[in-house]
Motif scaffolding. Structure first.
Motif, PDB file in Angstrom:
ATOM      1  N   UNK A 190       0.837  -1.207   0.000  1.00  0.00           N
ATOM      2  CA  UNK A 190       0.000   0.000   0.000  1.00  0.00           C
ATOM      3  C   UNK A 190       0.869   1.254   0.000  1.00  0.00           C
ATOM      4  N   UNK A 191       1.942   1.248   0.792  1.00  0.00           N
ATOM      5  CA  UNK A 191       2.823   2.412   0.867  1.00  0.00           C
ATOM      6  C   UNK A 191       3.612   2.570  -0.443  1.00  0.00           C
ATOM      7  N   UNK A 192       3.996   1.435  -1.045  1.00  0.00           N
ATOM      8  CA  UNK A 192       4.678   1.479  -2.349  1.00  0.00           C
ATOM      9  C   UNK A 192       3.804   2.158  -3.398  1.00  0.00           C
ATOM     10  N   UNK A 193       2.502   1.869  -3.338  1.00  0.00           N
ATOM     11  CA  UNK A 193       1.577   2.454  -4.312  1.00  0.00           C
ATOM     12  C   UNK A 193       1.143   3.875  -3.913  1.00  0.00           C
ATOM     13  N   UNK A 194       1.765   4.398  -2.852  1.00  0.00           N
ATOM     14  CA  UNK A 194       1.482   5.745  -2.348  1.00  0.00           C
ATOM     15  C   UNK A 194       0.041   5.917  -1.869  1.00  0.00           C
ATOM     16  N   UNK A 195      -0.527   4.841  -1.310  1.00  0.00           N
ATOM     17  CA  UNK A 195      -1.876   4.912  -0.733  1.00  0.00           C
ATOM     18  C   UNK A 195      -1.731   5.056   0.782  1.00  0.00           C
ATOM     19  N   UNK A 196      -1.140   6.164   1.206  1.00  0.00           N
ATOM     20  CA  UNK A 196      -0.789   6.327   2.620  1.00  0.00           C
ATOM     21  C   UNK A 196      -2.014   6.427   3.522  1.00  0.00           C
ATOM     22  N   UNK A 197      -3.049   7.126   3.048  1.00  0.00           N
ATOM     23  CA  UNK A 197      -4.257   7.292   3.878  1.00  0.00           C
ATOM     24  C   UNK A 197      -4.927   5.941   4.087  1.00  0.00           C
ATOM     25  N   UNK A 198      -5.009   5.160   2.988  1.00  0.00           N
ATOM     26  CA  UNK A 198      -5.620   3.822   3.076  1.00  0.00           C
ATOM     27  C   UNK A 198      -4.815   2.923   4.018  1.00  0.00           C
ATOM     28  N   UNK A 258      -2.844   3.812   6.510  1.00  0.00           N
ATOM     29  CA  UNK A 258      -3.013   4.271   7.904  1.00  0.00           C
ATOM     30  C   UNK A 258      -4.380   3.864   8.444  1.00  0.00           C
ATOM     31  N   UNK A 259      -5.424   4.063   7.635  1.00  0.00           N
ATOM     32  CA  UNK A 259      -6.794   3.738   8.071  1.00  0.00           C
ATOM     33  C   UNK A 259      -6.923   2.260   8.402  1.00  0.00           C
ATOM     34  N   UNK A 260      -6.458   1.408   7.478  1.00  0.00           N
ATOM     35  CA  UNK A 260      -6.611  -0.041   7.701  1.00  0.00           C
ATOM     36  C   UNK A 260      -5.766  -0.516   8.877  1.00  0.00           C
ATOM     37  N   UNK A 261      -4.561   0.055   9.028  1.00  0.00           N
ATOM     38  CA  UNK A 261      -3.715  -0.332  10.165  1.00  0.00           C
ATOM     39  C   UNK A 261      -4.382   0.036  11.485  1.00  0.00           C
TER      40      UNK A 261
END
Length: 334
Positions: free
Chosen positions: A260-268, A270-273
């Motif tokens: 997810x972080x590789x794909x630059x989906x940082x908000x997603x 963080x939310x799922x974590x």
């Protein structure tokens, strides 16, 4: 045999009709297993399972037929029509028990025996996961992510208030299915890997609950009277399922968040974590009850009798799966 046949048909066919037939065989084969305990509860569970799976099958058939009309092909990988692919995604989400189509899963697991609950939580997830993997190129990413995040949230919030072990495992399953469906939009290989690791972890958990007749949180606190070793193992398995390092359960979460972080989906990410921390709450409660509490009575209490029941020998399956569920972290993919 029919359950294995149905799943094998789904995973090996490339034609939508054969896939549908496989899913139907699979569903019809497990109905007598769910209704095996002759109680009104199990009959109700069987009916609920049948109705939801039948509706999902109708949706699957409708989506594949519409796609065949539009594109002229019955091939699974070529579901190009946008409406067909969305309906198909929702049908498979219903089959897997993902939110917002999750209502049947806790009820069905609660109404049947531990062994059948284990089969529904593990083996029955293989066929829909395979199909979702096959159509992942043609599915709409927002739909998958929405269903996934909703499932993670529902799985966490639903499990907190439960005292029945099977219902807690059902919500745990919903949450994990959410991670799998969300990753189908981003990296289908990682999604399948996550589902596989969950199946490996859920099998010994249900086996231990079955062999010690543990059905509620109250039973967990007196589990040590039946088998102290299984009590420790249960604690470790719960910590592993809640994705704490250095146990196996941490591995898929690490890989998924990394992607997810590789794909630059940082908000997603963080939310799922953060939402998976809600799950940690009820896993920790089980771990606490099994590891740190003893029954506050003398040895003459009415704890479970230590009689030898004629139970099938589960050791051959329990030991390897439990070891894999705890110590497989060195095998993490790059």
């Amino acid at each position: 045999t029919s359950i294995i046949l149905g799943t094998t048909m789904v995973t090996t066919s490339h034609h939508w009709l054969m896939t549908w037939v496989g899913l139907e065989i699979n569903m019809l084969a497990i109905l007598p297993m769910i209704s095996k305990p002759k109680t009104t509860r199990s009959t109700e569970a069987t009916t609920k399972y049948f109705l939801t799976q039948a509706v999902a099958s109708i949706m699957l058939l409708m989506a594949s037929t519409t796609n065949a009309w539009q594109t002229g092909t019955w091939s699974i990988t070529q579901i190009d029509n946008v409406y067909s692919s969305t309906i198909m995604t929702l049908a498979l989400a219903t089959k897997m028990g993902a939110a917002p189509f999750h209502f049947w899963l806790p009820e069905v697991l609660q109404g049947t025996s531990m062994t059948t609950a284990m089969i529904i939580s593990s083996w029955q997830k293989i066929a829909p996961t395979t199909l979702m993997y096959m159509i992942s190129n043609n599915t709409k990413t927002p739909t998958l992510i929405l269903v996934g995040v909703l499932s993670i949230l529902v799985g966490g919030l639903g499990g907190i208030n439960q005292t029945q072990m099977r219902k807690m495992m059902a919500y745990s399953s919903i949450s994990n299915t959410g991670w799998t469906i969300m990753m189908m939009a981003i990296s289908p290989n990682i999604a399948v890997f996550n589902m596989l690791m969950y199946i490996i972890m859920i099998i010994p958990t249900f086996m231990m609950m079955s062999s010690t007749s543990t059905k509620t949180l109250q039973n967990i606190s007196t589990m040590w009277t039946t088998s102290p070793m299984l009590t420790y193992l249960m604690t470790l398995l719960m910590l592993s399922t809640s994705s704490l390092p250095p146990l196996t359960g941490f591995m898929p979460k690490l890989v998924m968040l990394n992607e997810l972080i590789k794909q630059e989906l940082l908000i997603l990410a963080t939310t799922t974590a953060l939402m998976s921390l809600i799950n940690l709450l009820f896993y920790m409660r089980i771990a606490y009850l099994s590891a740190m509490l003893t029954s506050p009575t003398t040895s003459t209490s009415t704890t479970k009798w230590r009689h030898q029941t004629k139970q099938p020998n589960m050791t051959t399956t329990l030991i390897p799966t439990a070891l894999l569920s705890l110590l497989a972290i060195p095998a993490i993919p790059n």
